[in-house]
Design a protein around this motif. Sequence first.
Motif, PDB file in Angstrom:
ATOM      1  N   MET B 220      -2.529   4.593   8.699  1.00  0.00           N
ATOM      2  CA  MET B 220      -2.933   3.680   7.638  1.00  0.00           C
ATOM      3  C   MET B 220      -2.062   3.911   6.406  1.00  0.00           C
ATOM      4  O   MET B 220      -1.615   2.958   5.774  1.00  0.00           O
ATOM      5  CB  MET B 220      -4.413   3.908   7.306  1.00  0.00           C
ATOM      6  CG  MET B 220      -4.972   2.936   6.304  1.00  0.00           C
ATOM      7  SD  MET B 220      -4.937   1.233   6.915  1.00  0.00           S
ATOM      8  CE  MET B 220      -5.192   0.345   5.389  1.00  0.00           C
ATOM      9  N   ARG B 221      -1.823   5.186   6.090  1.00  0.00           N
ATOM     10  CA  ARG B 221      -1.013   5.499   4.919  1.00  0.00           C
ATOM     11  C   ARG B 221       0.390   4.923   5.086  1.00  0.00           C
ATOM     12  O   ARG B 221       0.908   4.238   4.201  1.00  0.00           O
ATOM     13  CB  ARG B 221      -0.954   7.019   4.738  1.00  0.00           C
ATOM     14  CG  ARG B 221      -0.132   7.457   3.566  1.00  0.00           C
ATOM     15  CD  ARG B 221      -0.144   8.969   3.419  1.00  0.00           C
ATOM     16  NE  ARG B 221       0.774   9.378   2.369  1.00  0.00           N
ATOM     17  CZ  ARG B 221       2.072   9.541   2.558  1.00  0.00           C
ATOM     18  NH1 ARG B 221       2.593   9.318   3.742  1.00  0.00           N
ATOM     19  NH2 ARG B 221       2.850   9.902   1.549  1.00  0.00           N
ATOM     20  N   ALA B 222       1.013   5.184   6.260  1.00  0.00           N
ATOM     21  CA  ALA B 222       2.375   4.698   6.493  1.00  0.00           C
ATOM     22  C   ALA B 222       2.438   3.170   6.437  1.00  0.00           C
ATOM     23  O   ALA B 222       3.327   2.595   5.799  1.00  0.00           O
ATOM     24  CB  ALA B 222       2.890   5.195   7.841  1.00  0.00           C
ATOM     25  N   ALA B 223       1.477   2.516   7.092  1.00  0.00           N
ATOM     26  CA  ALA B 223       1.501   1.051   7.145  1.00  0.00           C
ATOM     27  C   ALA B 223       1.230   0.452   5.772  1.00  0.00           C
ATOM     28  O   ALA B 223       1.812  -0.561   5.385  1.00  0.00           O
ATOM     29  CB  ALA B 223       0.475   0.548   8.158  1.00  0.00           C
ATOM     30  N   MET B 224       0.330   1.108   5.015  1.00  0.00           N
ATOM     31  CA  MET B 224      -0.014   0.594   3.685  1.00  0.00           C
ATOM     32  C   MET B 224       1.179   0.748   2.743  1.00  0.00           C
ATOM     33  O   MET B 224       1.458  -0.152   1.939  1.00  0.00           O
ATOM     34  CB  MET B 224      -1.230   1.372   3.154  1.00  0.00           C
ATOM     35  CG  MET B 224      -1.830   0.817   1.898  1.00  0.00           C
ATOM     36  SD  MET B 224      -2.751  -0.707   2.196  1.00  0.00           S
ATOM     37  CE  MET B 224      -3.414  -1.000   0.562  1.00  0.00           C
ATOM     38  N   ILE B 225       1.883   1.871   2.839  1.00  0.00           N
ATOM     39  CA  ILE B 225       3.063   2.055   1.994  1.00  0.00           C
ATOM     40  C   ILE B 225       4.089   0.978   2.309  1.00  0.00           C
ATOM     41  O   ILE B 225       4.672   0.359   1.420  1.00  0.00           O
ATOM     42  CB  ILE B 225       3.656   3.471   2.201  1.00  0.00           C
ATOM     43  CG1 ILE B 225       2.744   4.512   1.548  1.00  0.00           C
ATOM     44  CG2 ILE B 225       5.063   3.564   1.618  1.00  0.00           C
ATOM     45  CD1 ILE B 225       3.146   5.940   1.805  1.00  0.00           C
ATOM     46  N   GLU B 226       4.280   0.730   3.625  1.00  0.00           N
ATOM     47  CA  GLU B 226       5.240  -0.284   4.035  1.00  0.00           C
ATOM     48  C   GLU B 226       4.829  -1.667   3.517  1.00  0.00           C
ATOM     49  O   GLU B 226       5.656  -2.434   3.031  1.00  0.00           O
ATOM     50  CB  GLU B 226       5.336  -0.297   5.560  1.00  0.00           C
ATOM     51  CG  GLU B 226       6.467  -1.152   6.070  1.00  0.00           C
ATOM     52  CD  GLU B 226       7.073  -0.593   7.347  1.00  0.00           C
ATOM     53  OE1 GLU B 226       7.100   0.643   7.505  1.00  0.00           O
ATOM     54  OE2 GLU B 226       7.509  -1.397   8.178  1.00  0.00           O
ATOM     55  N   ALA B 227       3.517  -1.961   3.592  1.00  0.00           N
ATOM     56  CA  ALA B 227       3.040  -3.263   3.136  1.00  0.00           C
ATOM     57  C   ALA B 227       3.221  -3.409   1.624  1.00  0.00           C
ATOM     58  O   ALA B 227       3.635  -4.457   1.133  1.00  0.00           O
ATOM     59  CB  ALA B 227       1.579  -3.457   3.519  1.00  0.00           C
ATOM     60  N   LEU B 228       2.940  -2.309   0.894  1.00  0.00           N
ATOM     61  CA  LEU B 228       3.032  -2.380  -0.568  1.00  0.00           C
ATOM     62  C   LEU B 228       4.476  -2.553  -1.031  1.00  0.00           C
ATOM     63  O   LEU B 228       4.730  -3.041  -2.126  1.00  0.00           O
ATOM     64  CB  LEU B 228       2.425  -1.125  -1.199  1.00  0.00           C
ATOM     65  CG  LEU B 228       0.899  -1.039  -1.177  1.00  0.00           C
ATOM     66  CD1 LEU B 228       0.439   0.335  -1.626  1.00  0.00           C
ATOM     67  CD2 LEU B 228       0.290  -2.120  -2.054  1.00  0.00           C
ATOM     68  N   GLU B 229       5.437  -2.125  -0.178  1.00  0.00           N
ATOM     69  CA  GLU B 229       6.837  -2.257  -0.568  1.00  0.00           C
ATOM     70  C   GLU B 229       7.465  -3.529  -0.010  1.00  0.00           C
ATOM     71  O   GLU B 229       8.673  -3.730  -0.115  1.00  0.00           O
ATOM     72  CB  GLU B 229       7.625  -1.028  -0.076  1.00  0.00           C
ATOM     73  CG  GLU B 229       7.327   0.227  -0.891  1.00  0.00           C
ATOM     74  CD  GLU B 229       7.828   1.484  -0.203  1.00  0.00           C
ATOM     75  OE1 GLU B 229       8.377   1.370   0.911  1.00  0.00           O
ATOM     76  OE2 GLU B 229       7.667   2.567  -0.784  1.00  0.00           O
ATOM     77  N   SER B 230       6.647  -4.388   0.594  1.00  0.00           N
ATOM     78  CA  SER B 230       7.211  -5.538   1.302  1.00  0.00           C
ATOM     79  C   SER B 230       7.575  -6.675   0.354  1.00  0.00           C
ATOM     80  O   SER B 230       7.202  -6.690  -0.816  1.00  0.00           O
ATOM     81  CB  SER B 230       6.197  -6.046   2.320  1.00  0.00           C
ATOM     82  OG  SER B 230       5.091  -6.553   1.608  1.00  0.00           O
ATOM     83  N   ASP B 231       8.308  -7.638   0.917  1.00  0.00           N
ATOM     84  CA  ASP B 231       8.744  -8.797   0.140  1.00  0.00           C
ATOM     85  C   ASP B 231       7.573  -9.605  -0.388  1.00  0.00           C
ATOM     86  O   ASP B 231       7.581 -10.061  -1.518  1.00  0.00           O
ATOM     87  CB  ASP B 231       9.615  -9.710   1.020  1.00  0.00           C
ATOM     88  CG  ASP B 231      10.894  -9.034   1.437  1.00  0.00           C
ATOM     89  OD1 ASP B 231      11.237  -8.018   0.792  1.00  0.00           O
ATOM     90  OD2 ASP B 231      11.535  -9.500   2.389  1.00  0.00           O
ATOM     91  N   TYR B 232       6.548  -9.798   0.461  1.00  0.00           N
ATOM     92  CA  TYR B 232       5.478 -10.694   0.028  1.00  0.00           C
ATOM     93  C   TYR B 232       4.623 -10.076  -1.059  1.00  0.00           C
ATOM     94  O   TYR B 232       4.085 -10.785  -1.904  1.00  0.00           O
ATOM     95  CB  TYR B 232       4.630 -11.171   1.220  1.00  0.00           C
ATOM     96  CG  TYR B 232       4.085 -10.080   2.100  1.00  0.00           C
ATOM     97  CD1 TYR B 232       4.722  -9.762   3.286  1.00  0.00           C
ATOM     98  CD2 TYR B 232       2.951  -9.364   1.739  1.00  0.00           C
ATOM     99  CE1 TYR B 232       4.251  -8.752   4.097  1.00  0.00           C
ATOM    100  CE2 TYR B 232       2.468  -8.362   2.543  1.00  0.00           C
ATOM    101  CZ  TYR B 232       3.116  -8.052   3.719  1.00  0.00           C
ATOM    102  OH  TYR B 232       2.642  -7.047   4.503  1.00  0.00           O
ATOM    103  N   VAL B 233       4.523  -8.741  -1.070  1.00  0.00           N
ATOM    104  CA  VAL B 233       3.801  -8.112  -2.176  1.00  0.00           C
ATOM    105  C   VAL B 233       4.635  -8.212  -3.453  1.00  0.00           C
ATOM    106  O   VAL B 233       4.130  -8.518  -4.531  1.00  0.00           O
ATOM    107  CB  VAL B 233       3.447  -6.647  -1.839  1.00  0.00           C
ATOM    108  CG1 VAL B 233       3.052  -5.891  -3.099  1.00  0.00           C
ATOM    109  CG2 VAL B 233       2.323  -6.597  -0.822  1.00  0.00           C
ATOM    110  N   GLU B 234       5.948  -8.013  -3.311  1.00  0.00           N
ATOM    111  CA  GLU B 234       6.873  -8.183  -4.428  1.00  0.00           C
ATOM    112  C   GLU B 234       6.732  -9.601  -5.011  1.00  0.00           C
ATOM    113  O   GLU B 234       6.615  -9.794  -6.217  1.00  0.00           O
ATOM    114  CB  GLU B 234       8.298  -7.974  -3.883  1.00  0.00           C
ATOM    115  CG  GLU B 234       9.391  -8.003  -4.925  1.00  0.00           C
ATOM    116  CD  GLU B 234       9.378  -6.759  -5.805  1.00  0.00           C
ATOM    117  OE1 GLU B 234       9.015  -5.693  -5.272  1.00  0.00           O
ATOM    118  OE2 GLU B 234       9.704  -6.868  -6.991  1.00  0.00           O
ATOM    119  N   MET B 235       6.726 -10.573  -4.084  1.00  0.00           N
ATOM    120  CA  MET B 235       6.593 -11.974  -4.465  1.00  0.00           C
ATOM    121  C   MET B 235       5.294 -12.213  -5.231  1.00  0.00           C
ATOM    122  O   MET B 235       5.283 -12.853  -6.285  1.00  0.00           O
ATOM    123  CB  MET B 235       6.615 -12.813  -3.175  1.00  0.00           C
ATOM    124  CG  MET B 235       6.611 -14.294  -3.379  1.00  0.00           C
ATOM    125  SD  MET B 235       8.149 -14.804  -4.143  1.00  0.00           S
ATOM    126  CE  MET B 235       7.898 -16.564  -4.210  1.00  0.00           C
TER     127      MET B 235
END
Lengths: 312, 335
Positions: B220-235
């Motif tokens: 969960m930690r790894a996937a959440m970090i990846e999601a938080l750094e993703s393009d759509y979160v940036e967007m």
Amino acid sequence: MAATAPPTRTGAVPAGRAGRHPWLSVLWTAARTPRGTAGLVMAALVVLVALVGPAFAPHSPNALLTLTFAKPSAQFPLGGDELGRDVLSRVLVGGRLLLLMAVAATAIGIVLGAAAGISAAYLRGAPDGIIMRSVDVILSFPQLVFALLLLSLLGPKSWLIVVAVGVSHAPAVARVIRSATLDVAERDYVKVAELQGMRPAKVMAREILPNLISPLMVEAGLRLTYSIVIMAGLAFLGFGQPPPTANWGTMINENRVGLPLNPWAVIAPAILIALLTIGTNTFTDAVARVAIGVDRRPEEAALVDELGPEQA
Amino acid sequence: MATATAPADQAVSGRNEHPLLVLTARRLAIGVLTLFLVSVIVFLATEVLPGNAAFAVLGRSANPARLHALEHQLHLDQGVLAQYWSWLSGLFTGRLGTSLANGEPVWGLVEPRLVNSAVLVFAAGVIGAVIGVALGAIAALRKDSLFDHVCSVVALTVTSLPEFVVAITLIIVFSTVVSHLLPAVSLLPPGTYAWSQPELLILPVATLVIVIVPYIFRMMRAAMIEALESDYVEMARLKGVPEWQIVLVHALPNAIAPTIQVIGLNFLYLAGGVVVVEYVFNFPGIGQGLVFAVDNRDIPVIQLIVVVLAAFYVCVNIVSDVIALLASPRRRIPR
């Protein structure tokens, strides 16, 4: 498990063939990280006890010397066990076979798994299908249950335990190595070797295998930890060596009825097993961080690759 | 890595149903095939491979008359295919013969154990998943904080421990040496159900939860970090979406998708973990039953329990794959 979609990226490949022994430098770098040092020290300590211990056992491990579950004393620093045997001597003697069997099972699992994974990914087509379906079938058994199924045939023979645990590792190793190979097989130097007419077996052994050292090292560390866990677990369940052979897993089970009287007969072997598995696992984690980067292990990375939010 | 849409479910159902159905059907077909192969392996391993199962059971006490009687009981006097068929049909009709250890019907012996183990696995799996996902998400949001580091190190340590070491530690702390708060072993006779004495479930469930939480936490930690750094979160950040909405609506669902697979894997892991944990706590489930059966070479019981565990494995794999498909919107669209 996703039986589809080859991972797009594994990142599990070292930069190339720079340096003669890149894996040695990976191990060395890992050993110097705080995590790596801690893991290595813990594991080395227990390995030392297991390998050299038998020479230092103060008493015969099987002689009935003191009272049942005797409290620790000057003569018997860890007290007595269920039959009044010296706990310290049994602890010093009871790790060697466990450790050697775990290492042997790991070797079997890595060799079988790597061979299957590389062949599946490189040969593609029918071999890939057959190998990966077999992997699915073996993965349908919990590892311990698979081992118990094999042991139920012939009884708990030491060689059978090693083979059973080794074979039960192979499918998981094959999956990781397959996805790493898919990446490597597309590299230019593999294509060049193929164009030069190198036979597939030679391509796999000479060009692909050397580039899988990093994931293989990480896998070996993981499987070693699991081997120790499973073998100690089997011994705990009564499927180890026949009595009176001392074995850390067996000791914990034998002596737990005496916990209120002499807890050391349980705590000492439990601490050694715990230190060993924590040590190997922590060091493996450090190696994975150095070799593959990020905080992830290959299995987790493969999962994120297959299913992660980044996939288009 | 292109289409950076928010995971919000504005999907057009007509377009999405079709590929999802195909994928699910294919997954089911593979599962059924796997199950069939598993049943063949279990059957061959226990009945045909070791020369003769009847001989393996009787061991040194084998004499021609007893051997013959047992061969008949195990249907060993028929051809391999006929044996397999009568066993396989028995799996569906419940007519699986009698235990070699005490002569009772196999299904009657295994059924209460099955229910007890199911309660154990379900409780541990659900509690473990909730704790793991929550801790993982918090650690990812506070990446590199003290909380994150402590959780990561503890997770790594606990992942390495064998279940029986965790169980013994709990027994030492809660029921023998340190304190006497909880019962160390259950005194439930086999054939009774676990919920008649719920306090007996506490330590076995706690052991299994402790063992699985680290895996779910790490994923969960790894996937959440990846999601938080993703393009759509940036967007979303650039668009000025409030942070709580970014976390709950954009990052969390996409991080849970890959984590579901690991939660599924942990249910699988639990199916193996119950063997040791039930044995430690003398809990009357199928894990303990398997250990006893292997000890006594009670082949009909071994076959049934192993097949049930493998079937559970295959089913959980299918379910977690399908849920993962449902949970990550982009995979539903045909490629």
